[in-house]
Write a protein that holds these residues in place. Structure first.
Motif, PDB file in Angstrom:
ATOM      1  N   LEU A   1       0.813  -1.135  -0.009  1.00 38.85           N
ATOM      2  CA  LEU A   1      -0.121   0.264  -0.072  1.00 38.85           C
ATOM      3  C   LEU A   1       0.786   1.274   0.131  1.00 38.85           C
ATOM      4  O   LEU A   1       1.821   1.375   0.726  1.00 38.85           O
ATOM      5  N   THR A   2       0.648   2.014  -0.964  1.00 37.22           N
ATOM      6  CA  THR A   2       1.436   3.216  -1.181  1.00 37.22           C
ATOM      7  C   THR A   2       0.502   4.644  -1.392  1.00 37.22           C
ATOM      8  O   THR A   2      -0.397   4.432  -2.084  1.00 37.22           O
ATOM      9  N   GLY A   3       1.192   5.598  -0.760  1.00 36.16           N
ATOM     10  CA  GLY A   3       0.126   6.761  -1.006  1.00 36.16           C
ATOM     11  C   GLY A   3       0.502   7.787   0.165  1.00 36.16           C
ATOM     12  O   GLY A   3       0.462   7.572   1.315  1.00 36.16           O
ATOM     13  N   GLY A   4       0.677   9.062  -0.171  1.00 35.54           N
ATOM     14  CA  GLY A   4       1.069   9.815   0.674  1.00 35.54           C
ATOM     15  C   GLY A   4       2.195   9.732   1.282  1.00 35.54           C
ATOM     16  O   GLY A   4       3.498   9.270   0.751  1.00 35.54           O
ATOM     17  N   PRO A   5       2.549   9.641   2.851  1.00 35.53           N
ATOM     18  CA  PRO A   5       3.759   9.317   3.333  1.00 35.53           C
ATOM     19  C   PRO A   5       4.214   7.870   3.389  1.00 35.53           C
ATOM     20  O   PRO A   5       5.122   7.270   3.890  1.00 35.53           O
ATOM     21  N   LEU A   6       3.237   6.736   3.132  1.00 36.30           N
ATOM     22  CA  LEU A   6       3.271   5.465   2.839  1.00 36.30           C
ATOM     23  C   LEU A   6       3.817   4.870   1.588  1.00 36.30           C
ATOM     24  O   LEU A   6       3.594   5.386   0.482  1.00 36.30           O
ATOM     25  N   HIS A   7       4.831   3.921   1.599  1.00 37.69           N
ATOM     26  CA  HIS A   7       5.412   3.562   0.558  1.00 37.69           C
ATOM     27  C   HIS A   7       5.784   2.144   0.690  1.00 37.69           C
ATOM     28  O   HIS A   7       7.060   1.397   1.062  1.00 37.69           O
ATOM     29  N   GLY A   8       4.905   1.383   0.721  1.00 33.23           N
ATOM     30  CA  GLY A   8       4.729  -0.247   0.568  1.00 33.23           C
ATOM     31  C   GLY A   8       4.409  -0.808   1.793  1.00 33.23           C
ATOM     32  O   GLY A   8       5.304  -1.525   2.300  1.00 33.23           O
ATOM     33  N   VAL A   9       3.081  -0.719   2.351  1.00 33.38           N
ATOM     34  CA  VAL A   9       2.925  -1.157   3.787  1.00 33.38           C
ATOM     35  C   VAL A   9       2.098  -2.375   3.518  1.00 33.38           C
ATOM     36  O   VAL A   9       1.467  -2.612   2.860  1.00 33.38           O
ATOM     37  N   ASP A  10       2.428  -3.526   4.214  1.00 32.03           N
ATOM     38  CA  ASP A  10       2.013  -4.913   4.214  1.00 32.03           C
ATOM     39  C   ASP A  10       1.544  -5.224   5.552  1.00 32.03           C
ATOM     40  O   ASP A  10       2.204  -5.148   6.412  1.00 32.03           O
ATOM     41  N   PHE A  11       0.278  -5.713   5.681  1.00 32.53           N
ATOM     42  CA  PHE A  11      -0.270  -6.408   6.915  1.00 32.53           C
ATOM     43  C   PHE A  11      -1.335  -7.076   6.724  1.00 32.53           C
ATOM     44  O   PHE A  11      -2.092  -7.138   5.690  1.00 32.53           O
ATOM     45  N   GLU A  12      -1.887  -8.114   7.564  1.00 34.73           N
ATOM     46  CA  GLU A  12      -3.001  -8.977   7.659  1.00 34.73           C
ATOM     47  C   GLU A  12      -3.665  -8.425   8.952  1.00 34.73           C
ATOM     48  O   GLU A  12      -3.149  -8.267   9.965  1.00 34.73           O
ATOM     49  N   LEU A  13      -4.978  -8.472   8.860  1.00 37.57           N
ATOM     50  CA  LEU A  13      -5.685  -8.428   9.869  1.00 37.57           C
ATOM     51  C   LEU A  13      -6.826  -9.457  10.116  1.00 37.57           C
ATOM     52  O   LEU A  13      -7.518  -9.934   9.204  1.00 37.57           O
ATOM     53  N   ARG A  14      -6.849 -10.114  11.210  1.00 41.12           N
ATOM     54  CA  ARG A  14      -7.609 -11.420  11.417  1.00 41.12           C
ATOM     55  C   ARG A  14      -8.983 -11.088  11.993  1.00 41.12           C
ATOM     56  O   ARG A  14      -9.284 -10.063  12.724  1.00 41.12           O
ATOM     57  N   ARG A  15     -10.040 -12.088  11.798  1.00 43.88           N
ATOM     58  CA  ARG A  15     -11.149 -11.856  12.480  1.00 43.88           C
ATOM     59  C   ARG A  15     -11.222 -11.920  13.846  1.00 43.88           C
ATOM     60  O   ARG A  15     -10.417 -12.671  14.611  1.00 43.88           O
ATOM     61  N   GLY A  16     -11.687 -10.953  14.566  1.00 43.10           N
ATOM     62  CA  GLY A  16     -11.705 -10.815  16.060  1.00 43.10           C
ATOM     63  C   GLY A  16     -10.399 -10.302  16.604  1.00 43.10           C
ATOM     64  O   GLY A  16     -10.136 -10.456  18.019  1.00 43.10           O
TER      65      GLY A  16
END
Length: 536
Positions: free
Chosen positions: A301-316
């Motif tokens: 994920l890139t845009g504004g101050p971000l330059h390649g962000v990766d993460f996962e979010l699980r249920r709960g």
């Protein structure tokens, strides 16, 4: 100072007190700048203050803290002459004593009490010099023209005295927030004969300031105190109290809970006095993550101050996002809510790529967002509590071209009870609620939609410790039902107590990831400030 006396309050009469009640000479204890004795205040049906007594030493920063409804604001308004106390209490500044039931703004000023409030009351379109003479009048020549050169000289001397690095001719709107507050402080103190006289009362001056500006302002206050200025500092930010106050007086339910001195001023002791319970009981235990289901995933994920962000979010899961100001924390949440452009990278929801054209797309996916700037982006202060609660779901209350107001009010009454909101009714104006209750209304607005993903940006900023505990109890309940949470907070201690996992943003990228018991405030601080890759 906002607010007015209750019905029948003598402050509303506009009449001066008899001379014998106005001011007397008293022998003040050595080194005491302000002493409050037996101050009480009763409103119809409410005892806002109950026999409060404490004293403030000369040349020190003395903090006044407490939760919503503790009596802080009432006490400050009595000092300022906006309210009158019940008979029997006194206010002593130096060797002058005033009956607390005969205060007026003019008498407060005569005692040597100087006030700067949360909204510093500066005029952005005017220069610093022009702001300095508001309420005093301009010095003019015989023909009526203003002595501008003299005004700039006087203002520069005042700015030099308080070490404020701005120019007299600068427009206040061009100043940083902390500089505006410092200009208000200099204006409040300009009539003093010397830096060592009177008491400067600061009523939550940092409530709306970002962390970097808070640091600037607190540095200035420490300089003022070192020069001999006595400061009564009202704040809900416990880190500021711990870092700057020599003494801290805590009110709870209108009574004096205690006064802490120097090394006694710790987060644990403050919270225990404010809330009547220990720190380890302030945060609910979040339900365990029982599913490996990935609800949301970011890839490059890139845009504004971000330059390649990766993460996962699980249920709960509660995923904490740590980082310094400017690291891209808020922008990341706004991207996921469709409110900030994504330049490149992808978002996947339930394993499928999604493209968020606007916040409507995010809402359709079950994503909810509580922004950092509550008053600017989330709360409709001139509308009722009911209007605020249903703002994100107003469509379901339209029938045949008519708005079902009775249904709105009924649902709002249920939400007031369910979400611990303290309000007189669903018709109460949002702007009259405390900061903590406003925040609970905003949180309730989104939780009542049963979101699948809840984005929280500084959800407890500007609220007291009791409201903080209640907000996290609401979040815990939602998590127990399967809601996933992305949590941004500058309070790393708070993050360490509620997050299942935490990522640290540095330089627009994920610099580190911590899990479980490894999520510690000290470790998060180290990782956020580090310029090197730190092993995790």
């Amino acid at each position: 100072m906002n607010g007015a006396g209750g019905p029948g309050d003598p402050a509303d009469s506009g009449q001066e007190a008899p001379a014998e009640h106005v001011e007397t000479t008293a022998a003040s204890p050595s080194g005491v700048a302000l002493r409050i004795d037996h101050m009480s205040k009763t409103f119809p049906g409410t005892r806002a203050l109950d026999d409060v007594s404490f004293e403030i030493k000369s040349g020190e920063i003395h903090a006044l803290v407490g939760g919503n409804g503790s009596g802080k604001s009432t006490l400050i308004k009595i000092l300022a002459g906006v309210y009158h106390a019940d008979p029997g209490g006194t206010i002593t500044v130096g060797d002058k004593t005033l009956a607390a039931d005969h205060t007026t703004p003019a008498k407060a000023k005569a005692l040597g009490l100087h006030f700067v409030h949360q909204n510093p009351g500066v005029f952005p379109a005017l220069s610093v010099a022009e702001n300095m003479v508001i309420g005093h009048g301009f010095e003019t020549r015989a023909g009526g023209s203003i002595k501008w050169r003299a005004l700039r000289r006087q203002t520069q001397a005042l700015l030099d005295r308080y070490e404020i690095q701005v120019r007299p001719e600068a427009l206040v709107r061009s100043l940083r927030p902390a500089e505006r507050a410092m200009v208000a402080i200099a204006r409040a103190l300009q009539d003093q004969e010397g830096q060592h006289t009177g008491v400067l009362v600061l009523d939550e001056p940092t409530a709306s300031l970002p962390r970097a500006e808070v640091v600037r302002l607190m540095g200035a206050l420490n300089r003022f105190a070192a020069a001999g200025q006595t400061i009564l500092f009202v704040s809900h930010r416990l880190d500021e109290v711990i870092d700057t106050a020599a003494q801290a007086t805590v009110l709870r339910d209108g009574r004096l809970a205690g006064t802490l001195v120097d090394n006694e001023i710790t987060e644990g002791r403050l919270i225990e006095l404010i809330a009547g319970r220990a720190l380890d009981r302030m945060y609910p235990v979040m339900p365990p993550v029982e599913s490996d289901e990935i609800v949301l995933e970011a890839k490059g994920l890139t845009g504004g101050p971000l330059h390649g962000v990766d993460f996962e979010l699980r249920r709960g899961e509660v995923l904490g996002i740590a980082g310094l100001l400017g690291s891209g924390r808020s922008e990341l949440l706004k991207m996921i809510f469709g409110a900030y452009p994504i330049r490149s990278g992808t978002l996947e929801f339930d394993g499928r790529p999604v493209k968020l054209r606007d916040i409507g797309d995010a809402l359709d996916l079950g994503i909810a967002y509580v922004p950092e700037d509550r008053s600017g982006e989330a709360a409709f202060l001139d509308q009722t509590l009911a209007d605020n609660v249903v703002a994100s779901s107003i469509g379901r209350y339209w029938r045949g071209g008519l708005l079902r107001n009775r249904a709105i009010d009924a649902d709002a009454r249920d939400i007031i009870h369910q979400y611990f909101i303290r309000a007189s009714s669903e018709k109460q104006k949002m702007g009259t609620l405390s900061g903590g209750n406003q925040q609970k209304v905003v949180v309730a607005r989104w939780l009542s939609r049963n979101p699948r993903v809840l984005l929280l940006d500084e959800p407890t900023q500007g609220v007291d410790v009791n409201a903080r505990a209640e907000i996290y109890q609401l979040i815990s309940t939602a998590v127990g039902k399967g809601c996933s949470v992305l949590l941004v907070t500058s309070d790393f201690e708070e993050l360490s107590r509620v997050a299942d996992r935490a990522i640290v943003l540095r330089g627009g990228r994920v610099g580190a990831e911590l899990r479980g018991t490894d999520i510690e405030a000290v470790r998060l601080t180290e990782l956020a400030f580090s310029t090197q890759e730190v092993a995790t």
